[in-house]
Motif scaffolding. Structure first.
Motif, PDB file in Angstrom:
ATOM      1  N   LYS A 133       4.615 -13.285 -66.564  1.00 15.30           N
ATOM      2  CA  LYS A 133       6.069 -13.129 -66.651  1.00 15.30           C
ATOM      3  C   LYS A 133       6.765 -14.457 -66.368  1.00 15.30           C
ATOM      4  CE  LYS A 133       9.914 -10.461 -64.674  1.00 15.30           C
ATOM      5  NZ  LYS A 133      10.284  -9.390 -63.707  1.00 15.30           N
ATOM      6  N   PHE A 134       7.670 -14.831 -67.262  1.00 15.43           N
ATOM      7  CA  PHE A 134       8.409 -16.079 -67.126  1.00 15.43           C
ATOM      8  C   PHE A 134       9.904 -15.867 -67.359  1.00 15.43           C
ATOM      9  CE2 PHE A 134       4.187 -17.531 -68.296  1.00 15.43           C
ATOM     10  CZ  PHE A 134       4.016 -18.717 -67.601  1.00 15.43           C
ATOM     11  N   TYR A 135      10.698 -16.683 -66.677  1.00 18.97           N
ATOM     12  CA  TYR A 135      12.068 -16.926 -67.103  1.00 18.97           C
ATOM     13  C   TYR A 135      12.040 -18.287 -67.787  1.00 18.97           C
ATOM     14  CZ  TYR A 135      13.632 -12.995 -64.284  1.00 18.97           C
ATOM     15  OH  TYR A 135      13.810 -11.737 -63.773  1.00 18.97           O
ATOM     16  N   VAL A 136      12.461 -18.333 -69.047  1.00 17.11           N
ATOM     17  CA  VAL A 136      12.384 -19.565 -69.834  1.00 17.11           C
ATOM     18  C   VAL A 136      13.799 -20.013 -70.187  1.00 17.11           C
ATOM     19  CG1 VAL A 136      11.487 -20.657 -71.913  1.00 17.11           C
ATOM     20  CG2 VAL A 136      10.155 -18.858 -70.783  1.00 17.11           C
ATOM     21  N   TYR A 137      14.122 -21.240 -69.799  1.00 17.56           N
ATOM     22  CA  TYR A 137      15.435 -21.814 -70.079  1.00 17.56           C
ATOM     23  C   TYR A 137      15.270 -23.025 -70.995  1.00 17.56           C
ATOM     24  CZ  TYR A 137      17.076 -18.927 -66.210  1.00 17.56           C
ATOM     25  OH  TYR A 137      17.370 -17.863 -65.394  1.00 17.56           O
ATOM     26  N   ASP A 138      16.002 -23.041 -72.095  1.00 22.10           N
ATOM     27  CA  ASP A 138      15.928 -24.147 -73.046  1.00 22.10           C
ATOM     28  C   ASP A 138      16.928 -25.235 -72.665  1.00 22.10           C
ATOM     29  OD1 ASP A 138      14.153 -22.518 -74.400  1.00 22.10           O
ATOM     30  OD2 ASP A 138      15.666 -21.765 -75.796  1.00 22.10           O
ATOM     31  N   ASN A 139      16.497 -26.474 -72.803  1.00 22.95           N
ATOM     32  CA  ASN A 139      17.374 -27.606 -72.526  1.00 22.95           C
ATOM     33  C   ASN A 139      18.506 -27.629 -73.556  1.00 22.95           C
ATOM     34  OD1 ASN A 139      18.585 -30.086 -72.067  1.00 22.95           O
ATOM     35  ND2 ASN A 139      16.659 -31.168 -71.766  1.00 22.95           N
ATOM     36  N   PRO A 140      19.766 -27.579 -73.130  1.00 20.93           N
ATOM     37  CA  PRO A 140      20.881 -27.600 -74.081  1.00 20.93           C
ATOM     38  C   PRO A 140      20.889 -28.848 -74.966  1.00 20.93           C
ATOM     39  CG  PRO A 140      21.640 -26.983 -71.886  1.00 20.93           C
ATOM     40  CD  PRO A 140      20.234 -27.466 -71.738  1.00 20.93           C
ATOM     41  N   LYS A 141      20.265 -29.930 -74.495  1.00 18.31           N
ATOM     42  CA  LYS A 141      20.255 -31.181 -75.246  1.00 18.31           C
ATOM     43  C   LYS A 141      19.033 -31.314 -76.153  1.00 18.31           C
ATOM     44  CE  LYS A 141      23.017 -33.726 -71.881  1.00 18.31           C
ATOM     45  NZ  LYS A 141      23.092 -34.928 -71.006  1.00 18.31           N
ATOM     46  N   ASP A 142      18.030 -30.461 -75.949  1.00 19.12           N
ATOM     47  CA  ASP A 142      16.825 -30.492 -76.770  1.00 19.12           C
ATOM     48  C   ASP A 142      16.153 -29.133 -76.660  1.00 19.12           C
ATOM     49  OD1 ASP A 142      14.359 -30.830 -77.991  1.00 19.12           O
ATOM     50  OD2 ASP A 142      14.040 -32.851 -77.203  1.00 19.12           O
ATOM     51  N   ARG A 143      16.326 -28.292 -77.667  1.00 22.16           N
ATOM     52  CA  ARG A 143      15.832 -26.917 -77.571  1.00 22.16           C
ATOM     53  C   ARG A 143      14.312 -26.818 -77.571  1.00 22.16           C
ATOM     54  NH1 ARG A 143      14.641 -24.597 -82.556  1.00 22.16           N
ATOM     55  NH2 ARG A 143      15.133 -25.848 -84.383  1.00 22.16           N
ATOM     56  N   PHE A 144      13.622 -27.946 -77.812  1.00 21.77           N
ATOM     57  CA  PHE A 144      12.161 -27.937 -77.735  1.00 21.77           C
ATOM     58  C   PHE A 144      11.669 -28.248 -76.317  1.00 21.77           C
ATOM     59  CE2 PHE A 144      12.867 -28.948 -82.280  1.00 21.77           C
ATOM     60  CZ  PHE A 144      12.230 -27.848 -82.819  1.00 21.77           C
ATOM     61  N   GLN A 145      12.601 -28.458 -75.402  1.00 20.60           N
ATOM     62  CA  GLN A 145      12.248 -28.678 -74.004  1.00 20.60           C
ATOM     63  C   GLN A 145      12.620 -27.433 -73.208  1.00 20.60           C
ATOM     64  OE1 GLN A 145      14.040 -32.275 -72.501  1.00 20.60           O
ATOM     65  NE2 GLN A 145      12.989 -33.586 -73.975  1.00 20.60           N
ATOM     66  N   HIS A 146      11.699 -27.010 -72.336  1.00 22.78           N
ATOM     67  CA  HIS A 146      11.900 -25.753 -71.628  1.00 22.78           C
ATOM     68  C   HIS A 146      11.630 -25.896 -70.127  1.00 22.78           C
ATOM     69  CE1 HIS A 146      11.654 -24.070 -75.688  1.00 22.78           C
ATOM     70  NE2 HIS A 146      10.484 -24.672 -75.821  1.00 22.78           N
ATOM     71  N   LEU A 147      12.425 -25.173 -69.358  1.00 28.03           N
ATOM     72  CA  LEU A 147      12.138 -24.958 -67.948  1.00 28.03           C
ATOM     73  C   LEU A 147      11.534 -23.570 -67.847  1.00 28.03           C
ATOM     74  CD1 LEU A 147      12.378 -25.550 -64.888  1.00 28.03           C
ATOM     75  CD2 LEU A 147      14.699 -24.582 -64.997  1.00 28.03           C
ATOM     76  N   MET A 148      10.259 -23.508 -67.472  1.00 25.43           N
ATOM     77  CA  MET A 148       9.533 -22.239 -67.410  1.00 25.43           C
ATOM     78  C   MET A 148       9.257 -21.893 -65.949  1.00 25.43           C
ATOM     79  SD  MET A 148       6.769 -22.811 -70.497  1.00 25.43           S
ATOM     80  CE  MET A 148       6.206 -21.103 -70.421  1.00 25.43           C
ATOM     81  N   LEU A 149       9.706 -20.724 -65.540  1.00 24.24           N
ATOM     82  CA  LEU A 149       9.534 -20.283 -64.162  1.00 24.24           C
ATOM     83  C   LEU A 149       8.637 -19.050 -64.155  1.00 24.24           C
ATOM     84  CD1 LEU A 149      13.263 -20.695 -63.118  1.00 24.24           C
ATOM     85  CD2 LEU A 149      11.407 -22.334 -62.824  1.00 24.24           C
ATOM     86  N   GLN A 150       7.405 -19.234 -63.687  1.00 24.60           N
ATOM     87  CA  GLN A 150       6.446 -18.125 -63.665  1.00 24.60           C
ATOM     88  C   GLN A 150       6.661 -17.283 -62.419  1.00 24.60           C
ATOM     89  OE1 GLN A 150       2.330 -19.206 -64.039  1.00 24.60           O
ATOM     90  NE2 GLN A 150       1.610 -17.168 -63.491  1.00 24.60           N
ATOM     91  N   MET A 151       6.756 -15.962 -62.616  1.00 25.56           N
ATOM     92  CA  MET A 151       7.071 -15.053 -61.526  1.00 25.56           C
ATOM     93  C   MET A 151       5.847 -14.245 -61.091  1.00 25.56           C
ATOM     94  SD  MET A 151      10.204 -15.953 -61.414  1.00 25.56           S
ATOM     95  CE  MET A 151      10.887 -14.819 -60.204  1.00 25.56           C
ATOM     96  N   ASN A 152       5.815 -13.934 -59.816  1.00 27.14           N
ATOM     97  CA  ASN A 152       4.779 -13.073 -59.262  1.00 27.14           C
ATOM     98  C   ASN A 152       5.002 -11.650 -59.764  1.00 27.14           C
ATOM     99  OD1 ASN A 152       3.296 -11.316 -57.503  1.00 27.14           O
ATOM    100  ND2 ASN A 152       3.172 -12.971 -56.014  1.00 27.14           N
ATOM    101  N   ALA A 153       3.991 -11.057 -60.362  1.00 28.39           N
ATOM    102  CA  ALA A 153       4.132  -9.720 -60.943  1.00 28.39           C
ATOM    103  C   ALA A 153       4.369  -8.651 -59.881  1.00 28.39           C
ATOM    104  CB  ALA A 153       2.889  -9.374 -61.757  1.00 28.39           C
ATOM    105  N   GLU A 154       3.943  -8.897 -58.647  1.00 23.15           N
ATOM    106  CA  GLU A 154       4.057  -7.882 -57.602  1.00 23.15           C
ATOM    107  C   GLU A 154       5.451  -7.808 -56.991  1.00 23.15           C
ATOM    108  OE1 GLU A 154       0.983  -8.505 -54.755  1.00 23.15           O
ATOM    109  OE2 GLU A 154      -0.644  -8.116 -56.181  1.00 23.15           O
TER     110      GLU A 154
END
Length: 219
Positions: A133-154
């Motif tokens: 499970k991730f929250y994925v945020y795209d860089n507004p200045k480059d949509r091919f760049q992402h901030l990916m935040l992996q979450m604990n499933a529990e």
């Protein structure tokens, strides 16, 4: 005296009513992405190895892997930081942060709740990538760049932070091959590594290309 108390009571009641009627801002409404969200210790995607070494010191281990068709030199640094360089460009394409004490903007760190993350970066629907499970945020200045935040499933808390310019699905990979073909050059076209202490990469034993592999960061 009674009239003063009565007047004060009426005034407080009016104030309470006004506050109750004021529309509450939805969670994440004031949140937004900033340039600093796509950097770690001043290192950003597209930087070269000199800047990385200045920020993190010398790598303690490295390996060359193929991710989504791109040859990547992954370098591990002290403190559970991993920086990936595209072999064919020598530039940073991936930053993985497993350091449990590292704090991003607004105190986002290991263990942060989904609510706190969305109040900082914005409301976002979670995505499943390679079973994680991730929250994925795209860089507004480059949509091919992402901030990916992996979450604990529990408990739905933050496990790993990742800043990446690697494609996160097949459709993005295909588009990136058209827009940034230099990332996908065949190994015969360019095999010189960029750290001065190394000359050539022997890639004769490299495995064949594999599907997208961005999940499973905690393994």
């Amino acid at each position: 005296m009674k009239q003063k108390w009565f007047s004060a009571g009426v005034f407080l009641a009016l104030v309470f009513c006004l506050l109750a009627a004021w529309p509450a801002a939805p969670a994440g409404a004031q949140a937004k992405l900033l340039d600093e969200d796509f950097a770690c210790h001043t290192v950003t995607l597209g930087d070269d190895d000199d800047k990385v070494i200045a920020a993190f010191g010398a790598p303690i281990f490295d390996r060359t892997v193929r991710i989504a068709g791109i040859l990547v030199k992954e370098c591990d640094f002290a403190g559970d930081f991993t920086i990936g360089f595209a072999v064919n460009t020598g530039k940073v394409v991936d930053i993985t942060i497993k350091n449990k004490k590292y704090e991003a903007r607004n105190g986002v760190r290991y263990g942060a709740t989904a609510s706190w993350i969305q109040q900082t970066y914005g409301t976002k629907k979670a995505r499943r990538i390679d079973g994680n499970k991730f929250y994925v945020y795209d860089n507004p200045k480059d949509r091919f760049q992402h901030l990916m935040l992996q979450m604990n499933a529990e408990d739905n808390s933050l496990l790993v932070m990742r800043i990446t310019a690697l494609p996160i699905d097949d459709s993005e990979r295909q588009e990136l091959m058209i827009r940034k073909p230099e990332l996908f050059r065949e190994k015969e076209q360019k095999s010189v590594w960029f750290i001065p202490s190394e000359k050539e990469i022997d890639m004769s034993a490299m495995p064949e290309d594999k599907p997208i592999r961005l999940g499973g960061l905690t393994e």
